[in-house]
Design a protein around this motif. Structure first.
Motif, PDB file in Angstrom:
ATOM      1  N   ILE A 200     -44.843 -28.370  21.464  1.00 57.65           N
ATOM      2  CA  ILE A 200     -44.793 -27.371  20.504  1.00 57.65           C
ATOM      3  C   ILE A 200     -44.199 -26.232  21.210  1.00 57.65           C
ATOM      4  N   VAL A 201     -42.772 -25.814  20.714  1.00 58.72           N
ATOM      5  CA  VAL A 201     -42.495 -24.718  21.507  1.00 58.72           C
ATOM      6  C   VAL A 201     -42.477 -23.194  20.665  1.00 58.72           C
ATOM      7  N   ARG A 202     -43.309 -22.378  21.453  1.00 58.98           N
ATOM      8  CA  ARG A 202     -43.572 -20.955  20.895  1.00 58.98           C
ATOM      9  C   ARG A 202     -42.862 -19.712  21.581  1.00 58.98           C
ATOM     10  N   PRO A 203     -41.461 -19.596  21.039  1.00 62.31           N
ATOM     11  CA  PRO A 203     -40.803 -18.548  21.528  1.00 62.31           C
ATOM     12  C   PRO A 203     -41.168 -17.209  21.334  1.00 62.31           C
ATOM     13  N   GLY A 204     -40.808 -16.167  22.227  1.00 62.04           N
ATOM     14  CA  GLY A 204     -41.073 -14.861  21.883  1.00 62.04           C
ATOM     15  C   GLY A 204     -40.134 -14.286  20.789  1.00 62.04           C
ATOM     16  N   GLY A 205     -39.823 -12.900  21.098  1.00 53.06           N
ATOM     17  CA  GLY A 205     -38.901 -12.580  20.205  1.00 53.06           C
ATOM     18  C   GLY A 205     -37.770 -13.194  20.140  1.00 53.06           C
ATOM     19  N   LEU A 206     -37.221 -13.547  18.838  1.00 53.31           N
ATOM     20  CA  LEU A 206     -35.801 -14.359  18.897  1.00 53.31           C
ATOM     21  C   LEU A 206     -34.482 -13.544  18.776  1.00 53.31           C
ATOM     22  N   THR A 207     -33.623 -13.812  19.445  1.00 49.30           N
ATOM     23  CA  THR A 207     -32.269 -12.891  19.383  1.00 49.30           C
ATOM     24  C   THR A 207     -31.059 -14.011  19.186  1.00 49.30           C
ATOM     25  N   VAL A 208     -29.883 -13.450  18.701  1.00 46.22           N
ATOM     26  CA  VAL A 208     -28.708 -14.366  18.926  1.00 46.22           C
ATOM     27  C   VAL A 208     -27.942 -14.084  19.865  1.00 46.22           C
ATOM     28  N   ASP A 209     -28.377 -13.671  20.846  1.00 49.73           N
ATOM     29  CA  ASP A 209     -27.466 -13.340  22.003  1.00 49.73           C
ATOM     30  C   ASP A 209     -27.009 -14.539  22.758  1.00 49.73           C
ATOM     31  N   GLY A 223     -41.944 -12.004  26.122  1.00 47.92           N
ATOM     32  CA  GLY A 223     -41.018 -11.119  25.281  1.00 47.92           C
ATOM     33  C   GLY A 223     -39.975 -11.543  24.754  1.00 47.92           C
ATOM     34  N   SER A 224     -38.684 -11.085  24.758  1.00 46.03           N
ATOM     35  CA  SER A 224     -37.712 -11.928  23.768  1.00 46.03           C
ATOM     36  C   SER A 224     -37.089 -13.018  24.611  1.00 46.03           C
ATOM     37  N   ILE A 225     -36.336 -13.864  23.658  1.00 44.00           N
ATOM     38  CA  ILE A 225     -35.352 -14.849  24.250  1.00 44.00           C
ATOM     39  C   ILE A 225     -34.345 -15.343  23.203  1.00 44.00           C
ATOM     40  N   PRO A 226     -33.182 -15.456  23.730  1.00 42.15           N
ATOM     41  CA  PRO A 226     -32.017 -15.855  22.722  1.00 42.15           C
ATOM     42  C   PRO A 226     -32.508 -17.399  22.191  1.00 42.15           C
ATOM     43  N   ARG A 227     -31.962 -17.620  21.099  1.00 44.03           N
ATOM     44  CA  ARG A 227     -32.227 -18.987  20.274  1.00 44.03           C
ATOM     45  C   ARG A 227     -31.420 -19.837  21.086  1.00 44.03           C
ATOM     46  N   SER A 259     -43.277  -6.455  26.803  1.00 46.16           N
ATOM     47  CA  SER A 259     -43.525  -6.001  25.426  1.00 46.16           C
ATOM     48  C   SER A 259     -42.316  -6.126  24.285  1.00 46.16           C
ATOM     49  N   TRP A 260     -42.559  -6.740  23.200  1.00 41.95           N
ATOM     50  CA  TRP A 260     -41.523  -6.808  22.177  1.00 41.95           C
ATOM     51  C   TRP A 260     -42.108  -6.409  20.678  1.00 41.95           C
ATOM     52  N   THR A 261     -41.223  -5.970  19.812  1.00 42.32           N
ATOM     53  CA  THR A 261     -41.829  -5.959  18.361  1.00 42.32           C
ATOM     54  C   THR A 261     -40.892  -6.704  17.413  1.00 42.32           C
ATOM     55  N   LYS A 262     -41.178  -7.276  16.484  1.00 45.89           N
ATOM     56  CA  LYS A 262     -40.587  -7.986  15.464  1.00 45.89           C
ATOM     57  C   LYS A 262     -39.157  -7.296  15.204  1.00 45.89           C
ATOM     58  N   ASP A 263     -38.076  -7.856  15.535  1.00 51.88           N
ATOM     59  CA  ASP A 263     -36.639  -7.292  15.042  1.00 51.88           C
ATOM     60  C   ASP A 263     -36.309  -7.783  13.828  1.00 51.88           C
ATOM     61  N   ARG A 264     -36.280  -6.958  12.806  1.00 52.62           N
ATOM     62  CA  ARG A 264     -35.970  -7.319  11.394  1.00 52.62           C
ATOM     63  C   ARG A 264     -34.710  -6.979  11.073  1.00 52.62           C
ATOM     64  N   SER A 265     -33.740  -6.357  12.016  1.00 46.44           N
ATOM     65  CA  SER A 265     -32.438  -5.835  11.690  1.00 46.44           C
ATOM     66  C   SER A 265     -31.545  -7.052  11.539  1.00 46.44           C
ATOM     67  N   ALA A 266     -30.449  -6.716  10.832  1.00 43.99           N
ATOM     68  CA  ALA A 266     -29.403  -7.788  10.483  1.00 43.99           C
ATOM     69  C   ALA A 266     -28.937  -8.299  11.700  1.00 43.99           C
ATOM     70  N   ALA A 267     -28.837  -7.637  12.782  1.00 45.76           N
ATOM     71  CA  ALA A 267     -28.170  -8.418  13.835  1.00 45.76           C
ATOM     72  C   ALA A 267     -29.055  -9.297  14.536  1.00 45.76           C
ATOM     73  N   ALA A 268     -30.339  -9.120  14.378  1.00 44.49           N
ATOM     74  CA  ALA A 268     -31.294 -10.330  14.915  1.00 44.49           C
ATOM     75  C   ALA A 268     -31.059 -11.455  14.101  1.00 44.49           C
ATOM     76  N   ARG A 269     -30.668 -11.288  12.869  1.00 44.48           N
ATOM     77  CA  ARG A 269     -30.761 -12.625  12.124  1.00 44.48           C
ATOM     78  C   ARG A 269     -29.211 -13.033  12.141  1.00 44.48           C
ATOM     79  N   GLY A 270     -28.258 -12.464  13.058  1.00 39.41           N
ATOM     80  CA  GLY A 270     -26.824 -12.979  13.125  1.00 39.41           C
ATOM     81  C   GLY A 270     -25.953 -12.405  12.017  1.00 39.41           C
ATOM     82  N   GLN A 271     -26.497 -11.294  11.171  1.00 40.30           N
ATOM     83  CA  GLN A 271     -25.726 -10.911  10.159  1.00 40.30           C
ATOM     84  C   GLN A 271     -24.830  -9.597  10.512  1.00 40.30           C
ATOM     85  N   ALA A 272     -24.750  -9.271  11.385  1.00 40.32           N
ATOM     86  CA  ALA A 272     -24.024  -7.893  12.032  1.00 40.32           C
ATOM     87  C   ALA A 272     -23.405  -8.093  13.278  1.00 40.32           C
TER      88      ALA A 272
END
Length: 272
Positions: A200-209, A223-227, A259-272
């Motif tokens: 079971i893989v539990r990632p931190g804050g996901l990015t599209v980096d 912290g955060s981690i690229p998908r 520490s990280w917070t939930k990134d709800r931006s379009a960029a984090a969802r790969g939409q920008a």
């Protein structure tokens, strides 16, 4: 690129650095070389990375998704080809719903070595129990075919990792994300009780980096981690016979303890 052997390199406080050894192992099983990988939720951002990286590694991939046209080259690993249709002789995309056992069974008509479950979507769109129901269908199909190894992507904060989520994210878990976390918790329980070889893989804050190659297994706050890095971890989980986190639920991030917070931006969802 072969995922054939893995070493836990060193301990840094509460962080274990996870390092992939790219050299072929003469004792590796069939799941460590070119493999047949099933990916459920194949059009999702993390699943796209799993599909793309597996194909680059020479694997055959069988993906199930409700939206086959959304299976594209991922932003993180895809570079200049990002967002182009993902077409490969070794890729089979099946249109279907993971909550429909008959659709799930179509994937297992093929000779599958390992399974990656990277389901997602808003509960308002997919229902309150999609993760659990779909995962139970996958588990049943795996057992019927004698397939043992699976990686399941959930989230930091799921199961017994609640205290590893930042405070602001805990608030979301208890409010607007309560339904999805109930489903994630039940999904994890189903996997733990399956009798299969799971991670079971539990990632931190996901990015599209782009992938960093840094995958830390975190005991404290993640912290955060690229998908893309999450995908590498999942692929190794299903392909390496000696993967060190089998029947475990590691929290992973590229930025240990930050520490990280939930990134709800379009960029984090790969939409920008």
């Amino acid at each position: 690129m072969k995922f054939t052997a893995i070493a836990t390199a060193l301990l840094i406080g509460s962080t274990s650095a996870f390092v992939a050894n790219k050299s072929p192992s003469p004792t590796a099983t069939s799941t460590a070389l070119q493999a047949n990988i099933a990916v459920f939720g194949a059009s999702g951002l993390t699943a796209q990375e799993c599909v793309y990286q597996a194909l680059k590694d020479g694997d055959s991939v069988y993906g199930l998704t409700r939206n086959p046209s959304n299976v594209v080259v991922p932003k993180g690993s895809g570079g200049a080809d990002a967002d182009k249709s993902l077409v490969d002789d070794k890729l089979t995309v099946i249109a279907g719903d993971v909550t429909n056992a008959a659709d799930v069974a179509k994937v297992f008509e093929n000779d599958i070595d390992g399974v990656i479950v990277a389901l997602g979507g808003k509960t308002s769109d997919v229902g309150d129990t999609m993760l659990t129901d779909g995962t139970n269908n996958i588990i049943s199909a795996m057992k019927s075919k004698g397939i043992k190894r699976m990686a399941v992507v959930t989230s930091i904060g799921a199961g017994d990792s609640k205290d590893q989520a930042p405070f602001a994210f805990k608030i979301l878990m208890m409010t607007v994300m309560k339904k999805i976390f109930n489903d994630k918790n039940n999904q994890e329980k189903a996997v733990e009780e399956s009798g299969l070889e799971y991670c079971i893989v539990r990632p931190g804050g996901l990015t599209v980096d782009a992938p960093t190659g840094v995958i830390n297994v975190i005991d404290g706050e993640a912290g955060s981690i690229p998908r893309a890095d999450v995908a590498q971890f999942c692929l190794e989980a299903v392909k390496d016979a000696d993967f060190p986190y089998i029947n475990k639920a590691p929290c992973i991030s590229s930025v240990g303890g930050t520490s990280w917070t939930k990134d709800r931006s379009a960029a984090a969802r790969g939409q920008a």
